[in-house]
Design an enzyme around this catalytic site. Structure first.
Site, PDB file in Angstrom:
ATOM      1  CB  SER A  58     -18.552 -18.944  -8.448  1.00 40.27           C
ATOM      2  OG  SER A  58     -18.604 -18.665  -7.066  1.00 40.27           O
ATOM      3  NE  ARG A  70     -18.054 -20.124  -2.931  1.00 50.42           N
ATOM      4  CZ  ARG A  70     -17.052 -20.437  -3.767  1.00 50.42           C
ATOM      5  NH1 ARG A  70     -16.930 -21.645  -4.210  1.00 50.42           N
ATOM      6  NH2 ARG A  70     -16.161 -19.517  -4.113  1.00 50.42           N
ATOM      7  CB  SER A  71     -20.582 -14.987  -4.878  1.00 50.85           C
ATOM      8  OG  SER A  71     -19.418 -15.572  -4.356  1.00 50.85           O
ATOM      9  CB  CYS A 102       1.750 -12.582 -12.939  1.00 52.74           C
ATOM     10  SG  CYS A 102       1.702 -14.295 -12.389  1.00 52.74           S
ATOM     11  CB  SER A 105      -0.376 -12.354  -4.067  1.00 57.60           C
ATOM     12  OG  SER A 105       0.630 -11.848  -4.914  1.00 57.60           O
ATOM     13  N   GLY A 106       0.244 -14.819  -6.259  1.00 56.01           N
ATOM     14  CA  GLY A 106      -0.016 -15.348  -7.585  1.00 56.01           C
ATOM     15  C   GLY A 106      -0.916 -16.577  -7.579  1.00 56.01           C
ATOM     16  CG  HIS A 161       5.565 -13.206  -9.789  1.00 54.98           C
ATOM     17  ND1 HIS A 161       5.213 -13.492  -8.491  1.00 54.98           N
ATOM     18  CD2 HIS A 161       4.599 -13.784 -10.567  1.00 54.98           C
ATOM     19  CE1 HIS A 161       4.082 -14.197  -8.485  1.00 54.98           C
ATOM     20  NE2 HIS A 161       3.694 -14.382  -9.716  1.00 54.98           N
ATOM     21  CB  THR A 212      -1.825  -9.073  -7.738  1.00 51.88           C
ATOM     22  OG1 THR A 212      -1.050  -8.374  -6.760  1.00 51.88           O
ATOM     23  CG2 THR A 212      -1.831 -10.554  -7.417  1.00 51.88           C
TER      24      THR A 212
END
Lengths: 346, 346, 346, 346
Positions: free
Chosen positions: A30, A32-33, A138, A168-169, A231, A317
Site C-alpha cells: 500500500s 503507506r509502505s 483457505c 492467522s486467517g 483450519h 496460510t
C-alpha cells in the site's frame, strides 16, 4: 509481489526467496509502505528471520510494476478487484490469493491437483495480453482436496461443513486477543459464502470458455478458535452412490496428484493423507505436514444421516494461501504459460 | 452428595450450600478422600471461596449414606453404574449426573422444561423403594433445549451437529495443557454416542412404563477447544414440515418453560434465548446467562442442504451438569417425590 | 537412552536419530513400557513424525543397558538418583538431564560454552569405571548463558530473576489445562531452589577435584505461563564493577563460544544473541533460533536499583534439556572421554 | 462519564448504573460516537448485559458536559491532557483514570486506603473552580497496596518488580491475538516509567501544596501474558529495617483500611489479603476477590538478595481502573468535596 507486507505476503516472501524457479525482483504494497525498505515497512511475524537481501528491497508502487513474468497478489479483496485487472491489461500474469475475482466467469479458481485443466480458461480471458489465476479460500482448499477423491470415486450430492478456523486467517492485527483468548466466535464474515460456492467451481468442468459448476449444495458454518495456524473442517457428505467409510478411506489413501509428473517444486508428495488413530488431525501436530502443503484427513466414519463424515485439516496460510499461490504459479510455468526460465517475479 | 470433590461436585456444593429448599447434610467421595475434611480433600477450582461450613464437613464412605431425602451423584460412570442402584435399593432418591444409567429402560433422562412428564417412569422402576433420575450429557442439553421449540412446532426429521466443547467438560486434571493450548482435538471419547442417542429419549414419549424414543437420526462430530466453560453446538436440522429461519426464530423466542408455574429455584426465567447480532453466542459473553442455566441460540439461518441451521451455547458444568441435577431434584420435590420440607441432601 | 518416552526423551530421540556422531542402539523406559515397541509405548507429541526405525525398537529394561558408549538419561529425578550411579558403576558414561545429581560434589554440571573445564572433575568421580555428567535446569541455562559474558567482563555480585516458564517444562500430562488456560501460576515446585544454586556451580571453578562455586546470591521467582515452548527470564544484575547497558550489550554481542573449534554438531554458531528492538525476545519468534540452541537476550537497560537488567529466552526442551544433553555428550566425545567413532548410544 | 465506550468506560458504566450515591446523567466519547445511542456506539465486552436505560442514552460531545457534580474520565492519555483541565476550568470535579496528569505537581494521585490525606492538594490546584483527581496505573495499584503495610511497618529502601499483565490492560482492540496467543511480550510501552515513579508519589507526603515523594528507587520490568484480567507483580523489597517473611505476612494480614469508617460503597472489606498456600495468587482464582477490589498477596518469603519477596495480584480493570476511579469519587463525596446527595455524574 504485491501486498507483500501482510501475513500472507510474508509467507510468499519466504517461499519465493529461495525458490528454484522464480526470482523475487520487486515488492509492492500500500502507499503507506511505498518507498520504504521492506525490512522497515513490514511487521515480520515469522520465526524464521527475514532474509537480509529481501529486507533491503525497496517497496514500490503497485501501479509501477511491469518488469516481471508473474505477479503474486496478496492484496485485500477490494484493492485486488481494481488492481489485478489493470496489471493483466499491462500484459502481466497475475497469480492471486485474493477473493475478488475467484468467481469471475473467466478466471480459473485453481488447485493443481484438483482442476489443472481449468487453465484452458486463460485462453478465453479478456484482460488484455496478461491473465489472472486465483487460488481458493483457505478453508475451501481443505474441504475440496478432501472431497476430490470422493467426488472421483462416488460423486457428491450434498455437503455439510462446520469449520474451526485459526486466527492467522484474519491477518495482523486481525482478531483482537480480548475477543478470542479462551473463547470462540461462531461467525467469520464472508467465509461461509466462499465455502458454499467455490467448491462447485473447483469440482466443475470447463468447455469453450464456460465454467459448468458441480451441482451439489454446501452448507457451511464457520467458527474462529484460538489456534494460530490450521483450519479444521468437520464434514458430512451425501455421496452419489453409497460407500462405506472403509471404501472412502481407501480412495483417499490411494489418491495421488494427477500432476505429479510435472515435479512442481512446492507440490507435496501426497496432497491428501488419511490418519485414523484417535483425535487426529490436530493443528499442532498435522498442519505442517510436507511444509504445510498436505491436507490431513481423519475420523472417516459412516454417517447416520448422510453417507460419510470426516475431519480435514489444512494449513491455512500455506496450502490455503501462500503455498497455494506459489503452486499455481509453478503449474503455469510448467504449462508454458509464463516467460522464460529463471522467471522474475513480483 | 457423592462424587463431591470433582469439578461437577464442587459446583453442586456451591449450588446446594445456600439452597432455599435443600440442606447439604453429607458429602461422600472415593475412598482416597474418605475421613478427610472436605476442605483438605478437594482441589477447589472455583473463584468463589469454599464456604467454611462445608470445608469442615467430613468426607464419608459412599456406602454409608442413608440419612437423607435425595442423593446427588457426580460419580464417574463406572462407579455410578454400581453404586447408584445400591443407594436406590436402600430407599434413596438418586439424582445423577453420571452417564451410566441414562439410557436404562426405566430411568428418566430429564430436562424439566423438555420432558417433565417422564417422571412417571419412576413408578415403574425396580430399584427397591428408592429411585434414580438422570440429567443428559452436557452437550445434549444445549442441543435438546434448542431443538425442543422446533420439535413442538415443526417436528424433527434429522440432525447434524458439530460441537466445540470446553475443557471443563473433562474435569480435573482432565485435558493436559500440552494437548490443547493453541490446539483443537477432533474427538471426545464417548461423547458422540451420547449426542446421537440421548436426544431421541428426551424428545420421546412414555406410556405404561415404556419409553418410545423419537425417531430422527443424529450425526454428531465433537471437538475439544481451548475454552474453559461453555459448549457450542453447530446444528443443521431437517424439519418435519418446512419453516423459514424467521419462523424458527419466533418459536424459539416464544418458548417458555412448561413448568414455570412450579417456581423451581434454579430454573431460569427463560430456558432458551435467541440472539441474532453478529458472532453470537460466545462462551465468554453468553455462557453465564441466568447463572449458566439459559441456552443461547444465534445465527438462525436457512440451510441450503437441510431446512435450518443455528448455533447454540450451553454452560456445560451448570445447565449441562450441576445446575441440571439440582433443577431435576427441584422438580422431584415440587412433584412430591421427595421427603418433607427442608430436605436433607447428600 | 533411558526415560525415552517422556517429552525430553522424544526430543532426544529426534536429535539422536540422525546424529552424525552417535548411533541410537537402545531405548529404555519405565517398567510400564518395557518390552513394547517404542512406537506403541510413546505418546508422540512432536510435529515431525517418529522415524519408523525408532518406532520399531523394543523398549528395554533400564537395568539391562550395558552395550553402549554413552547413556542419555531423561529420567525423573528420584529414579535417576538411584539408576544413574548403577549405570556408571557398570562402566557407562551417563549424560543426564535429571536434577538428581547436578549438585553432587563430584558431578560436573555442564554447559560447554560456559564451563567445559569442569570436565576434569570426571577424573575424581567415584562411580566405578563410568561417569556422570549433567546439564542444568532449563531456566538456569537461559540465565547462565546470558550471565556468562557479563561475569567474564564485569563480575557478578547479585542476581534477581523472575521467570515466565512454558508448560512443556512440566512434561506430559504435566500441567492440567484447567489450571493454566488464560491463567498464570506463581510457583513451580523445586524450580527456585535450582535457579538459586546451579548458576554458582556453573560459574565457579574446579581444582583438585573440588568445586568452588561463585559467591553471588540469586533470588528467583518462578511463574508458569500458557506458552508451549520457551522460558523467559527477567533479570536484574548487580555487577562486580559498574558498566552501562551499552557496554553490557557489547560484551554479549561479542561473546563467542570458547569451544567453537571443537565443531560440536549441536553447537549453535552463537550461544547468545542480543536483539534490541521492541518487545523481544518472544517465545513465539525467538525460541527456535539455531534449532533452539541459542539464548536470545533483549531489553538490556540500566537498572535504577542494581546496575543492569535484561530479558533472556531459552528453548526449555532443547537448549534447556534435550539439546543440552546431546551437546554435553558431543563435548565428551570431542574430549576423548567416550568410546570410538560411530558411538553407540542408549 | 467521558471515554465511555472503551473497556474501562464500560466497567464504569456498570459500576455507576446502580450506584447508591451517584446517578449517571451523561455519557461522552470521541466525535466518532457523538450523537449515537450508547448501545450502538459501544462494542460491549462484558458478560453482564448492558442496562437498557444506559443503552438508550445519547453519547454527547465531551466539550458540552457541564451539568454534573463529578466527571469520570476514561479518556486516552493525549485527549485527557487537553480535555480534563478544560472541564475543571468549567468548575467540574474530574475523577480520572488517565495517566496524563498523574504526575502533575498539584494533582493528587490517589488510593483511598493509602494516601487519602493527599486530597488536601485540591486546595492548591489552579484549574479554576473545579478540580482533578487521578488514580494510578493498574499495576501500580497492586504494587502500592501491597507495599503500604510494609512501608508503614518497616520502611522501603528499594523495590524490584517484574509484572505479568493481562491483555485487558491494553483495551480493545488492543493486543492482536497473533501477537499474544501462546506467547508473551516482554515490554509494555510506557508502563515501566509509571511503575517506577507513581509509587513514590503515592507513598510520599504533602505539605503546603507541595508533594514530597518517597525516596526509594523502583526497577520495573513488564510483560504481557495471555490472561484476560488480573495483573500479577512479582516483587523483591529492601526494607528500611530488616523483617522476616513472617513479620511481613503479619503486617499485611493485619492491615485494615484507614478510611473504613467512611463506609465507601465500593471499598472492599479488606484492601489487601495474604494467601499462603501453593501457587497463589492466580488471575483465575483471585482477581475477582471482593468484586475485584482486593489485592491478593502470596508467596511471602525471605529474599536471599533483598529482605523480602512476594507476588501480588490486582484486578487491573477494576481495582486498577474503573473501581479505582469510583472509589476515589466516593472518597471525594465523603470528604464533602462534591455537590449534594444523589450526585449527578458524567
Amino acid at each position: 509481489m504485491i501486498g507483500a507486507t501482510g501475513t500472507v505476503g510474508q509467507r510468499l516472501v519466504r517461499r519465493l526467496h529461495d525458490h528454484p524457479w522464480f526470482r523475487l525482483t520487486a515488492l509492492a504494497a500500500s502507499s503507506r509502505s511505498e518507498g520504504k525498505r521492506y525490512g522497515d515497512a513490514v511487521h515480520w511475524l515469522l520465526p524464521t528471520a527475514l532474509p537480509d537481501s529481501v529486507a533491503e528491497m525497496e517497496v514500490r508502487d503497485i501501479r509501477e510494476i511491469d518488469d516481471c513474468d508473474v505477479v503474486f497478489s496478496a492484496l485485500g479483496s477490494s484493492t485486488a478487484r481494481e488492481v489485478e485487472p489493470l496489471l493483466a491489461q499491462r500484459g502481466l500474469m497475475v497469480v492471486s490469493n485474493a477473493s475478488a475475482l475467484r468467481m469471475h466467469p473467466r478466471v480459473p479458481l485453481l488447485i493443481p491437483e484438483v482442476n489443472s485443466d481449468h487453465l484452458d480458461m486463460l485462453d478465453h480471458q479478456n484482460f488484455g495480453s496478461g491473465g489472472i489465476v486465483t487460488n481458493p479460500n483457505c478453508s475451501t482448499v481443505g474441504l475440496v482436496l478432501s472431497l476430490k477423491p470422493l467426488a472421483d470415486a462416488f460423486g457428491i450430492e450434498a455437503v455439510q461443513v462446520t469449520t474451526l478456523q485459526a486466527i492467522s486467517g484474519a491477518g495482523h492485527p486481525g482478531v483482537p486477543s480480548l475477543d478470542i483468548l479462551g473463547n470462540t466466535l461462531p461467525l467469520i464474515p464472508g467465509e461461509e459464502e466462499k465455502l458454499e460456492t467455490e467448491p462447485q467451481k473447483l469440482l466443475g468442468t470447463t468447455a469453450d470458455g464456460v465454467f459448468s459448476p458441480a451441482r451439489f449444495p454446501v452448507s457451511a458454518q464457520t467458527n474462529r478458535v484460538p489456534v494460530v495456524d490450521g483450519h479444521l473442517v468437520s464434514v458430512s457428505v451425501k455421496l452419489g452412490r453409497a460407500a462405506s467409510a472403509e471404501e472412502a478411506r481407501s480412495v483417499i489413501e490411494d489418491f495421488r496428484s494427477p500432476v505429479a509428473d510435472l515435479d512442481l517444486p512446492s507440490a507435496p508428495l501426497r496432497p491428501v493423507v488419511a490418519v485414523d488413530e484417535g483425535p487426529r488431525p490436530q493443528p499442532k501436530l498435522d498442519a505442517d505436514r510436507e511444509n504445510g502443503m498436505t491436507v490431513t484427513v481423519g475420523r472417516i466414519r459412516d454417517c447416520p444421516v448422510f453417507d460419510l463424515r470426516y475431519v480435514a485439516l489444512v494449513h491455512n496460510t500455506e496450502r490455503g494461501a501462500a503455498g497455494a499461490a506459489v503452486l499455481n504459479a509453478e503449474l503455469l510455468a510448467a504449462a508454458g504459460r509464463l516467460g522464460g526460465a529463471n522467471r522474475r517475479t513480483t
